[in-house]
Each structure stands twice: as C-alpha cells, then as structure tokens.
Design an enzyme around this catalytic site. Sequence first.
Site: not given
Ligand code: NDP
Length: 510
Positions: A198, A271, A305, A403
């Site tokens: 997803k 992560e 991140c 963040e």
């Molecule tokens: P989000 O947490 O908003 O979304 C991440 C994924 O989770 C998307 O596919 C999103 O879908 C999905 N999602 C959102 N809500 C839910 C839920 N309730 N249940 C299940 N899945 C859900 O993060 P971002 O996409 O905005 O990414 C940015 C964040 O990711 C930052 O905090 C960044 O630091 C972190 N990150 C961490 C990394 C690491 O390796 N530690 C690497 C890269 C980023 P949808 O898009 O449809 O909302």
Amino acid sequence: MFDAAETKRENSRVSTYLFRVVLVVLKYQLLINGEWVNSESGETYQRVNPAEPDEVLGEFQKGNAVDVEKAVGAAEDACEGWAETPAPKRAEYLYKAAQLLTQQKEELSRTMTLEMGKTLADARADVQEAIDVAYCAAAEGRRLLGHTTPSEKKDKFAYTVRLPIGVAGLISPWNFPIAIPARKVFYALVCGNTAVLKPASDTPICATRLAQVLEQAGVPKGVVNLVTGPGESAGMALVKDKRVRVVSFTGSKETGATILREAGIKRVNLELGGKNPVIVMDDADLNLAVNGVLWGGYETTGQRCTAASRVIILEEVKETFERMLLEQVRKLRLGNGLNADVDVGPLVNKAAQDKVSRYCEIGLSEGAKLLAGGHVPANLKGWFFEPTLFTDCKREMRIAQEEIFGPVVCLFSAENLEDAISLVNSVDYGLSSSIYTNNFRNAFVAINKLQTGLTYVNSPTIGSEAHLPFGGVKHSGTTREGGPDGTAEFTELKTVYIDYSGKLQKAFLD
Ligand code: NDP
C-alpha cells in the site's frame, strides 16, 4: 498498469517523462493476483505535479477494505508455493528486477520528479538505491544465515534456521517512492514471504512501476499485490487483517503509533521520523561542515527522515559558521526539479507547504531569529517554500522538537561537547546524527553517547548505503532494514534440536 479504454479525457492534461503533451489522463489500476483491476468501489482520485499543480498526472484507484481483503487472499494463496521456492531461486527474480530497473532508470527518475518534485539528480539516486537494494536482497538468497551452536548434551545437535513469516503488509511513504517500497518488497520476497504493498497516495505511479518491474521479472501471480488508496481505510485494513503476519511501515511517528495500537498480535516493523542533529565542534573543518549541512538540510527539500534539521555549534565558531552557512543558503535555487540548475524542488503537496509555513510562524513566535527564507515564494505557482534558516533556537521550542519535514534548518549554540550531546538527546526522535570534528576523542564520545540509530563523522546526516542496516531508536523506529540484518524483519528464527543419542536427555536436570 492502465486501462487504455479509459485513457481519453478531453481537455485533460498529462505529463509524460518523454515530452509534455496535454492530451489524456492515464488511468492506473490495482494489481491483485496477477491481474490489473479497478477498485471494487469504482472510486478514483487524481495526482498532480507538485511543481505545476494544474498538471494532472493520472487517475488512480481508491482501493478500500474489500480490495485489500482480495489482495491479502491472493497473497495468502501464493504463500506456500513461494515459501517452497528455494531462496536462491527467489533471488533470481530480484536480479532480473535489478536489471529492469537499471534499463528503466532514466524514465523512472523523470516520472518520480514529476510525481513528487525531487530534483532529477535526487530521483536518479532514489532509483539507484532500489537497484542496489535489489542486488543486496538477492545476495541474501544465498545466505539467509542461521547459526549452529554446540549443545550442552552429548550426541545432540542444535541450530537455527530463518523461515518465512507469511503475508507481509507493506506501507510506504512518498519521499523515496521507489527505494523504500523496493527495500520492503525485495527483502520480504527473498525471505519467502508474499506481499501486499500500500504505497503513499501521493506517489502511486512509482509504486505501480515497481510492481510492473516485478511482473516483468516473472514473479508468480499473487506473490506481489498492489493496492493504492487512502491510508486510513486501505492501509488500516491491511494492518488489521489477521492473515497479514508481518507489517512493515515507513512513515510518520503518529501513523506508526496508530498502527502499533491497531495491528493486534503480529510482527510490526516501524521506520519513523527524525529530528536529526549535526554537531559542529570548534576544531571542525567549517567549510566541510557548511557543505554537509547544506546537503543534509535542504536536499530533497528537507523531506527526508534523515534530513539535518538541528545544527548545534560550539560557541567559539558559531558566528563564523552561521555567516558561512547563510551565504550558501542564499545561493540555493528553487524550481522545477527537471531543470538541471535547480537545487531545491517543491514540497510534496499543499498540506506540506501549509505545515512548513505554520512552523515558521511558530518559530518566530517562540523567539527564534529568522536568517533566511520563511515564506512561500511569490513567483512560483507550485508548492514551493524558500530554503529557511533560523538561529538562536532553544531546546524547548517546538521547532527544536518536532519534525517539520521541509527546507528548514535551526541553529543552536552549545558550550561544549557534553552540552551539545545533551541537546541532541533532548528530543523524542533518534534516527540520524552527525559530528564535525578533527579530534578523534570527540568523535568517539559522540558515537557512544548520541541516541540515534546512525551516526556520521565528518559527513552529513544523510547518505546511508544499501548493504548497511538502517533504522532509528526511541520514537524513530523499532527495526533495522537492509543488508544481512534486514532479513530479521521478514523471517522467523526457528531453533532446532536433533538428539541422536537414542535416550531421553533432560535439559537442566541431567
Ligand atoms: P504518513 O505516516 O502520513 O504516511 C505513510 C504511509 O502510511 C502512507 O502510505 C499513508 O497512506 C499510510 N497511512 C496513513 N495513515 C494510515 C493509517 N491510519 N493506517 C495505515 N496506513 C496509513 O507519512 P508520510 O507519507 O507523510 O511520510 C513522511 C514521514 O515518513 C515523515 O515523518 C518521515 O520522517 C517518515 N519517513 C521515515 C523513514 C525511515 O526510514 N525512518 C524514511 C522516509 C520517511 P496515504 O498516503 O494514503 O495517507
């Protein structure tokens, strides 16, 4: 991948990676059990180019719980056959995928820049990371190491073996739209699991292209499934499905916490975000440190991140460092990431632009001093934000703790190394850190005391390599991805005892 019959839409616009002709909107589909299908609900959504928000890039399925249920069913049906495929054979599909990604690297990179805005150079690095990850994961197909150990009993043999877990639910963010899904899918597969991916709703094209590559590589039907759609519905359905035995999630700490709460008893690998610090000691090479902060702080528009968002400078060199950094920040060029002379692309969407603006207002209201940026540029119509630099930041401030995920760097001063380390460790996050110093004692003290999963010495907070473990501590995550350690995410470690003594031997009693 897309339904040709539905592609014609009068007066609609589409950007392709080869040329920008405004004719059709491509309609993308879900991949379930080897078939490209529409969502059960028939609902779709559109994604636009963040640098040119009036350009529609495609129409995507709004997958829901019914679609997820089907995808998980397909993955479950494919489990046994895939788990029984010898790991070196599973790896061969990944070698093929690596070759296909290599052939498609340039067009994929351009697609990525259009889809989420990072510069073309950054996008190429993202695809290259996926290629490197494919080779690393494939190599694990000939290792998947367990260990042997002497038994405490005579004529008894003990060892461990890594076995697949089952169906893997993979949820990825938009900021590394090929590399992160690739890391999850490739490791899940080589370890013998089947997968439902997803991806983030902002980057469905890249995820579709990755699924296509695996299809072209000949991965059997049902082994990889793709469901695009909202996180709250499609993502959550995947997390909650009892047939999903392992969830691998990369995203924000808020979503990670929700997933942990809702998943039930299953393996959940997280992560999450970061608030990554750079310490600049008074003995540091200041030019090197300035370049490291520029790269770590503003690359990918600060949407990493591991982005450097806090720079902690020893008082003796603070003024000089600040002046040198400011001079360089002012030179950064904002614009469409497809233009070779652009350093900083747009933010991913309007909500991100609003969030960064809000944090700049918060910073000012908390008493931080704005040295550069702080605004949405008036001359660009995309979701841009000026490269921003705050100074005189204090550890209690929200801009020091939370963040921001944009091109915003906050400067702090510290009296000495201990003070700097205490500042680093004063946040909930613990992903990446860096120290610039020419004194190896400073470096080793920092390495041991900084509460982060990664520490760089004399290099930026970004720059992880595919074969080394990646992950954070504290609220930045619970796992390590990549390299031989990455297989732990997707395997059950079974312990095996073989007693060939022919008699009952009682552990701890005899
Ligand atoms: P989000 O947490 O908003 O979304 C991440 C994924 O989770 C998307 O596919 C999103 O879908 C999905 N999602 C959102 N809500 C839910 C839920 N309730 N249940 C299940 N899945 C859900 O993060 P971002 O996409 O905005 O990414 C940015 C964040 O990711 C930052 O905090 C960044 O630091 C972190 N990150 C961490 C990394 C690491 O390796 N530690 C690497 C890269 C980023 P949808 O898009 O449809 O909302």
